[in-house]
Design a protein around this motif. Structure first.
Motif, PDB file in Angstrom:
ATOM      1  N   GLY A 272     -45.704 -62.895  -4.638  1.00 22.74           N
ATOM      2  CA  GLY A 272     -44.668 -63.792  -5.115  1.00 22.74           C
ATOM      3  C   GLY A 272     -43.540 -63.994  -4.128  1.00 22.74           C
ATOM      4  O   GLY A 272     -43.635 -63.642  -2.949  1.00 22.74           O
ATOM      5  N   VAL A 273     -42.465 -64.575  -4.623  1.00 23.28           N
ATOM      6  CA  VAL A 273     -41.308 -64.945  -3.807  1.00 23.28           C
ATOM      7  C   VAL A 273     -40.152 -64.005  -4.120  1.00 23.28           C
ATOM      8  O   VAL A 273     -39.861 -63.720  -5.278  1.00 23.28           O
ATOM      9  CB  VAL A 273     -40.885 -66.398  -4.081  1.00 23.28           C
ATOM     10  N   LEU A 274     -39.504 -63.533  -3.073  1.00 24.94           N
ATOM     11  CA  LEU A 274     -38.326 -62.676  -3.200  1.00 24.94           C
ATOM     12  C   LEU A 274     -37.237 -63.278  -2.326  1.00 24.94           C
ATOM     13  O   LEU A 274     -37.385 -63.323  -1.105  1.00 24.94           O
ATOM     14  CB  LEU A 274     -38.650 -61.250  -2.754  1.00 24.94           C
ATOM     15  N   ARG A 275     -36.177 -63.777  -2.933  1.00 28.19           N
ATOM     16  CA  ARG A 275     -35.127 -64.393  -2.140  1.00 28.19           C
ATOM     17  C   ARG A 275     -33.796 -63.692  -2.402  1.00 28.19           C
ATOM     18  O   ARG A 275     -33.618 -63.002  -3.417  1.00 28.19           O
ATOM     19  CB  ARG A 275     -35.002 -65.895  -2.421  1.00 28.19           C
ATOM     20  N   CYS A 276     -32.876 -63.884  -1.458  1.00 26.01           N
ATOM     21  CA  CYS A 276     -31.586 -63.191  -1.507  1.00 26.01           C
ATOM     22  C   CYS A 276     -30.460 -64.200  -1.397  1.00 26.01           C
ATOM     23  O   CYS A 276     -30.502 -65.109  -0.543  1.00 26.01           O
ATOM     24  CB  CYS A 276     -31.507 -62.183  -0.366  1.00 26.01           C
ATOM     25  N   ARG A 312     -36.852 -65.214 -12.152  1.00 21.70           N
ATOM     26  CA  ARG A 312     -36.978 -66.622 -12.530  1.00 21.70           C
ATOM     27  C   ARG A 312     -38.297 -66.871 -13.259  1.00 21.70           C
ATOM     28  O   ARG A 312     -38.355 -67.583 -14.247  1.00 21.70           O
ATOM     29  CB  ARG A 312     -36.919 -67.504 -11.281  1.00 21.70           C
ATOM     30  N   THR A 313     -39.364 -66.342 -12.702  1.00 28.57           N
ATOM     31  CA  THR A 313     -40.700 -66.457 -13.289  1.00 28.57           C
ATOM     32  C   THR A 313     -41.422 -65.159 -12.977  1.00 28.57           C
ATOM     33  O   THR A 313     -40.862 -64.242 -12.373  1.00 28.57           O
ATOM     34  CB  THR A 313     -41.495 -67.628 -12.669  1.00 28.57           C
ATOM     35  N   ARG A 314     -42.685 -65.104 -13.363  1.00 31.19           N
ATOM     36  CA  ARG A 314     -43.475 -63.901 -13.108  1.00 31.19           C
ATOM     37  C   ARG A 314     -43.545 -63.584 -11.617  1.00 31.19           C
ATOM     38  O   ARG A 314     -43.590 -62.425 -11.224  1.00 31.19           O
ATOM     39  CB  ARG A 314     -44.897 -64.099 -13.666  1.00 31.19           C
ATOM     40  N   ILE A 317     -38.401 -63.571  -7.882  1.00 28.54           N
ATOM     41  CA  ILE A 317     -37.226 -62.728  -8.104  1.00 28.54           C
ATOM     42  C   ILE A 317     -36.137 -63.163  -7.131  1.00 28.54           C
ATOM     43  O   ILE A 317     -36.371 -63.282  -5.933  1.00 28.54           O
ATOM     44  CB  ILE A 317     -37.536 -61.239  -7.892  1.00 28.54           C
ATOM     45  N   SER A 318     -34.943 -63.374  -7.665  1.00 28.00           N
ATOM     46  CA  SER A 318     -33.777 -63.664  -6.833  1.00 28.00           C
ATOM     47  C   SER A 318     -32.813 -62.505  -6.917  1.00 28.00           C
ATOM     48  O   SER A 318     -32.549 -61.989  -8.000  1.00 28.00           O
ATOM     49  CB  SER A 318     -33.081 -64.946  -7.305  1.00 28.00           C
ATOM     50  N   VAL A 319     -32.299 -62.087  -5.763  1.00 30.57           N
ATOM     51  CA  VAL A 319     -31.298 -61.031  -5.714  1.00 30.57           C
ATOM     52  C   VAL A 319     -29.934 -61.699  -5.692  1.00 30.57           C
ATOM     53  O   VAL A 319     -29.613 -62.453  -4.762  1.00 30.57           O
ATOM     54  CB  VAL A 319     -31.491 -60.132  -4.479  1.00 30.57           C
ATOM     55  N   GLU A 320     -29.132 -61.427  -6.729  1.00 27.60           N
ATOM     56  CA  GLU A 320     -27.840 -62.088  -6.896  1.00 27.60           C
ATOM     57  C   GLU A 320     -26.735 -61.054  -7.052  1.00 27.60           C
ATOM     58  O   GLU A 320     -27.002 -59.859  -7.238  1.00 27.60           O
ATOM     59  CB  GLU A 320     -27.894 -63.006  -8.128  1.00 27.60           C
TER      60      GLU A 320
END
Length: 322
Positions: A272-276, A312-314, A317-320
Motif C-alpha cells: 500500500g501507500v504510506l505518506r507523510c 484513509r483506506t485499507r 496510511i497518512s502520517v499527520e
C-alpha cells in the motif's frame, strides 16, 4: 478483480490518486471524493484497482511523490496520469503480459515478496542477499557471471571465480552495469515509472559503473562511497550513509534520521501507500526497528512522536500531526 475498468472511471481514479498523494484533502475535497466513490459501482471498482496498482507495483508510489510536486498542467503530470489510468483500466493480466520495464520484473526467475529478505549462494560461491520486493535473474556462462536486477535491491559478496580465465562479475540494471572488483556492495533499482535510476553503495573493495548509453565511460566507486546513475551518467559520489547495510540484519537503525526518510524505508516493507505530511518530515527519529513488522514500527513512531496514523483506506496510511 478481473477484466478491464471503465476508462473514464480509471482516469478519475488516477486523478484522485495523485491528489491524495499530494497532501490531506480539504473538507470539501473529502466530501467530493466520497461522493464520487459512492455514485457509481464503476468508481468503486476503479478505486479498488488503483489501490491494487499502488500496493503491487513499487515504482508507482515513487512516481506519485514526484508528480505531487509537478505543475498542474505539466507534461510530467499528464504522463503519469495517463500511465496510471492505463494500468488501472487494463489490470493485472496486462501487467503480467507486458515485457517493458519496469513490469518485466514479474517474469524474473527469483523474487522476494514485500517484506521478505532472502539469503542465497550462487554457483560460484558468491553470497547474495535480496531485499524486499526484489526480482532478479542469474545468468552465468563462459564469458561472465551476471545478475540482472529488474527491481528492488541486492547485496553482493563476490567469491573468487574458479574458471580460467576468471570471469567478471556484473550486476545489470535497466540503467547499465556494475562490475565488481573483489568486493561487497549493494545495488538498488529505483527511480520512477518514467525515469529509472540505480543506486550503488560499496562497503568493501570497489566497483566500476558503466551507464547503458555511455559505453566506456567507467566510474570507480571505492569502499565507503555511494552514488547513483541513470542511462547517461553517474551522479557525484558521497560517503556511505551510516548503517546503510543494517537491512542485511533485518533492522532499520535511525540516529536523528528525518521522519520522512524513516517512512520512506518502512514503506518498502509493507503493501500500500504510506505518506507523510511534509510539515512533519524533518522530525528526528532515533531507534532500532525490526523490518519484519512495519506496522509495529508505525505504532512505535506514533507513541514516540507528536503524530497520528490516519487510515484513509485499507491500503492507504497518512502520517499527520497529532
Amino acid at each position: 478483480m478481473k477484466g478491464t475498468v471503465d476508462p473514464r472511471a480509471a482516469r478519475a481514479a488516477a486523478r484522485w490518486l495523485v491528489r491524495l498523494h499530494a497532501g490531506p484533502l480539504t473538507g470539501a475535497e473529502q466530501q467530493a471524493f466520497q461522493a464520487w466513490h459512492a455514485s457509481d459501482p464503476a468508481h468503486e471498482t476503479a478505486w479498488q484497482r488503483a489501490e491494487l496498482v499502488c500496493g503491487t507495483l513499487a515504482s508507482v508510489p515513487v512516481a506519485l511523490r514526484q508528480t505531487a510536486d509537478a505543475a498542474p498542467r505539466s507534461s510530467q503530470r499528464r504522463a503519469v496520469l495517463y500511465g496510471l489510468a492505463g494500468l488501472i483500466s487494463a489490470g493485472p493480466a496486462w501487467w503480467l503480459a507486458s515485457q517493458s520495464a519496469p513490469w518485466q520484473a514479474w517474469h524474473a526467475a527469483i523474487r522476494t515478496a514485500t517484506g521478505e529478505i532472502r539469503h542465497m549462494t550462487l554457483p560460484d560461491g558468491t553470497q547474495l542477499v535480496l531485499n524486499t520486493d526484489t526480482a532478479i535473474d542469474v545468468r552465468f556462462d563462459d564469458a561472465a557471471r551476471q545478475v540482472v536486477l529488474h527491481a528492488g535491491e541486492i547485496h553482493v559478496a563476490t567469491a573468487h571465480d574458479a574458471a580460467v580465465p576468471a570471469r567478471p562479475f556484473l550486476v545489470r540494471s535497466s540503467n547499465g552495469a556494475v562490475r565488481a572488483l573483489g568486493t561487497h556492495f549493494s545495488v538498488r533499482q529505483g527511480g520512477s515509472v518514467l525515469a529509472s535510476r540505480t543506486q550503488v553503495s560499496v562497503s568493501e573493495g570497489a566497483v566500476e559503473i558503466e551507464p547503458a548509453q555511455a559505453p566506456g565511460a567507467l566510474r570507480r566507486v571505492d569502499a565507503g562511497r555511494q552514488g547513483g546513475f541513470d542511462d547517461l551518467a553517474v551522479s557525484p559520489l558521497s560517503p556511505l550513509a551510516p548503517y546503510a547495510d543494517a537491512w542485511l540484519r533485518g533492522v532499520l537503525i535511525a540516529e536523528r534520521m528525518p521522519l520522512g526518510e524513516v517512512l520512506e524505508q518502512v514503506a518498502r516493507y509493507r503493501h500500500g501507500v504510506l505518506r507523510c505530511d511534509p510539515a512533519l518530515a524533518a522530525l528526528p527519529v532515533d531507534g532500532i526497528f525490526q523490518l519484519n513488522d512495519p506496522d509495529n514500527i508505525l505504532l512505535l513512531l506514533q507513541r514516540a512522536l507528536p503524530i497520528r496514523l490516519a487510515r484513509r483506506t485499507r491500503y492507504w496510511i497518512s502520517v499527520e500531526a497529532a
